[in-house]
Design a protein around this motif. Structure first.
Motif, PDB file in Angstrom:
ATOM      1  N   GLY A   1       1.130  -0.706 -11.402  1.00 44.36           N
ATOM      2  CA  GLY A   1       0.506  -1.693 -10.517  1.00 44.36           C
ATOM      3  C   GLY A   1      -0.968  -1.407 -10.281  1.00 44.36           C
ATOM      4  N   ILE A   2      -1.288  -0.119 -10.085  1.00 40.75           N
ATOM      5  CA  ILE A   2      -2.688   0.279  -9.867  1.00 40.75           C
ATOM      6  C   ILE A   2      -3.517   0.010 -11.125  1.00 40.75           C
ATOM      7  CG2 ILE A   2      -4.205   2.290  -9.531  1.00 40.75           C
ATOM      8  CD1 ILE A   2      -1.951   3.388  -7.624  1.00 40.75           C
ATOM      9  N   MET A   3      -2.966   0.339 -12.304  1.00 39.63           N
ATOM     10  CA  MET A   3      -3.709   0.120 -13.552  1.00 39.63           C
ATOM     11  C   MET A   3      -3.922  -1.368 -13.825  1.00 39.63           C
ATOM     12  SD  MET A   3      -4.706   2.984 -14.513  1.00 39.63           S
ATOM     13  CE  MET A   3      -5.508   2.491 -16.028  1.00 39.63           C
ATOM     14  N   ILE A   4      -2.964  -2.193 -13.434  1.00 36.32           N
ATOM     15  CA  ILE A   4      -3.142  -3.646 -13.594  1.00 36.32           C
ATOM     16  C   ILE A   4      -4.349  -4.097 -12.764  1.00 36.32           C
ATOM     17  CG2 ILE A   4      -2.139  -5.917 -13.044  1.00 36.32           C
ATOM     18  CD1 ILE A   4       0.614  -4.630 -13.858  1.00 36.32           C
ATOM     19  N   GLU A   5      -4.480  -3.550 -11.552  1.00 37.04           N
ATOM     20  CA  GLU A   5      -5.614  -3.908 -10.685  1.00 37.04           C
ATOM     21  C   GLU A   5      -6.928  -3.330 -11.213  1.00 37.04           C
ATOM     22  OE1 GLU A   5      -5.738  -6.106  -8.219  1.00 37.04           O
ATOM     23  OE2 GLU A   5      -3.639  -6.462  -8.712  1.00 37.04           O
TER      24      GLU A   5
END
Length: 194
Positions: free
Chosen positions: A82-86
């Motif tokens: 989720g963090i990498m998507i952001e």
């Protein structure tokens, strides 16, 4: 521990590149919680990565009772994905490819990321766990359940967003599934050849 962090980092980065660079620019979706997160992003502008984390938390809290190790690995995978998507959101619009090329390349990136994580017993999202639980209760093959859940997400997206381009999402889940299957079965093929 270092290997696990490297695997989660690599897998999450591949997923982030695939989603932001190739899937979001055409307003397409993937299956599972990632697909639901993208639908929420397209409808109301919610951040896809954060929605992905929030959707996963209840499933992993439920998993904590059955297998604490799976809970830690899975929750780590989901949060970092989720963090990498952001973080990789600036890739949106950087690649100018025809839709079919974008679908194939994006799905390959996501499939490699998911496959690498699953091969190391790390789940990049709680839909896998949900499918596993449903499989135990119903005795239906887990792969069939994952595909069925992905189809429900895509058909729901098609009905809500009413965009015919979403039919390309069926190709995305097929390619992601193929690459994830190839990567997770590579080790067993290697053993068989020996």
């Amino acid at each position: 521990m270092v290997k696990k962090i490297a695997v989660i980092g690599f897998g999450s980065t591949m997923i982030g590149i695939g989603i932001n660079g190739f899937i979001i620019p055409f307003h397409l979706i993937n299956g599972g919680f990632l697909g639901i997160s993208l639908i929420l992003n397209y409808l109301w502008g919610f951040k896809a990565g954060l929605m992905f984390i929030f959707l996963n938390v209840p499933v992993y809290l439920f998993a904590f009772k059955s297998d604490p190790r799976y809970f830690i690995n899975g929750l780590s995978g989901a949060i970092i994905s989720g963090i990498m998507i952001e973080i990789l959101m600036p890739l949106n619009g950087k690649f100018h490819l025809p839709i079919m090329s974008s679908v194939i390349i994006g799905a390959v990136f996501i499939g490699i990321g998911v496959g690498i994580m699953l091969r190391n017993h790390i789940s990049p999202g709680g839909m896998d766990l949900l499918a596993l639980l449903l499989s135990k209760w119903s005795r239906i093959n887990v792969g069939v359940i994952i595909f069925a859940l992905d189809m429900v997400v895509i058909m729901t997206g098609l009905l809500i967003l009413q965009d015919a381009k979403l039919f390309y999402s069926l190709l995305i889940i097929s390619i992601v599934g193929l690459f994830a299957s190839l990567i997770t079965s590579f080790h067993s093929v290697q053993i068989y050849l020996k």
